[in-house]
Design a protein around this motif. Structure first.
Motif: not given
Length: 323
Positions: A35, A76, A78-79, A83
């Protein structure tokens, strides 16, 4: 069958998935690596040139405690967005080819086949370095990506290039105790280097902490040195490590396999696409983000490329009944 398959899980690919899902479309992202794989490849603690609000997607705030976010902040952020939106991801899966037509495409990957009505190509450019095309470029001490300076303390390091990446690498390496030589094809440090970085580099060159050779071309790389041609003749520069930070380019071979045609009038070989919808000359195949600029990689960034997602999603939603 999917309504849209997105190739590339960078910030723009995520924005495309997010906007399409919000229009009620069935979406999946296929990504050959991790990712936001390109950001993972950025230097450790790299500071973005943009402020956080210009990197936001989907209306999610990007809170940071400093003026400009770091690489780790973006990873951090974008993840967490991916989610929160439950975006379907197929990571570490490489797209190989595309057959069919809009409404009935088959995407072949190294793990199988995926049926989809439309395809968005958001593959960026960071994975393919511009080659020097000189002997020795493939030696193990030659790298096209810079992470951090600490392994190079007391070492002779040659940095090739004079734009932002090269400038920052040369400065960090010097301050960490490396002996840095900068090799620049042009007559000076590029005027496009950010205004707070360029004077620092120019001053370090002027005081002799960094050796710089301008109007200089690399002719070969050996295990112990870099051979160059300067205005005064050939020169051998000792080098235990070499960073060839000469830029990157889109995967033109993949674009060709997907049926994305380059603009014959554009020296940068940017894809032909409708600027109102970002649909290419192959109906049902769209382009988004930095890949839209071809080899002119400074035309599009996260900041302006993220808005392509809204244009494409609106068009797909408006024409969904026609598939």
């Amino acid at each position: 069958m999917l309504d849209v398959l997105i190739i590339g899980a960078g910030p723009v690919g995520l924005a495309c998935a997010l906007e399409a899902q919000r229009k009620g479309l069935r979406v999946t992202i296929v990504e050959k690596g991790a990712l936001v794989n390109s950001i993972i490849g950025y230097p450790t603690n790299m500071e973005f040139f943009s402020t956080p609000e210009l990197l936001e997607i989907g209306g999610y705030p990007f809170p940071v405690s400093h003026y400009k976010p770091l690489r780790e902040d973006a990873l951090d952020y974008y993840q967490r967005v991916a989610r929160s939106e439950n975006i379907p991801l197929r990571l570490y899966e490489r797209v190989l080819s595309l057959r069919g037509e809009q409404g009935n495409f088959t995407v072949t990957t190294d793990k199988g086949e995926i049926q989809t009505r439309n395809v968005i190509v958001a593959t960026g450019f960071y994975d393919l370095p511009n080659p020097l095309d000189v002997p020795g470029e493939d030696l193990p001490h030659v790298k096209h990506y810079y992470k951090e300076p600490y392994e190079h303390v007391g070492q002779h390091v040659v940095v090739i290039g004079a734009k932002n990446s090269s400038a920052k690498a040369a400065l960090q390496l010097t301050r960490a105790g490396a002996q840095v030589t900068l090799v620049v094809r042009g007559p000076e440090v590029s005027p496009s280097v950010k205004y707070w970085i360029r004077p620092d580099l120019v001053n370090r060159i002027a005081e002799g902490r960094i050796t710089a050779h301008f109007n200089t071309c690399v002719t070969a790389i050996t295990p112990e040195a870099v051979e160059v041609r300067t205005p005064d003749g050939p020169l051998t520069i000792p080098a235990q490590f070499v960073y060839a930070l000469t830029g990157y380019h889109p995967d033109e071979a993949l674009l060709g396999r997907l049926g994305v045609e380059p603009d014959p009038q554009d020296e940068a070989r940017a894809p032909l696409f409708d600027p109102a919808t970002h649909e290419t000359t192959r109906p049902g195949v769209f382009v988004a983000g930095t890949v839209c600029g071809g080899r002119a990689t400074s035309r599009w960034f996260i900041e302006n490329g993220r808005h392509h997602a809204q244009l494409i999603a609106a068009h797909l939603a408006a024409h969904a009944v026609a598939w």
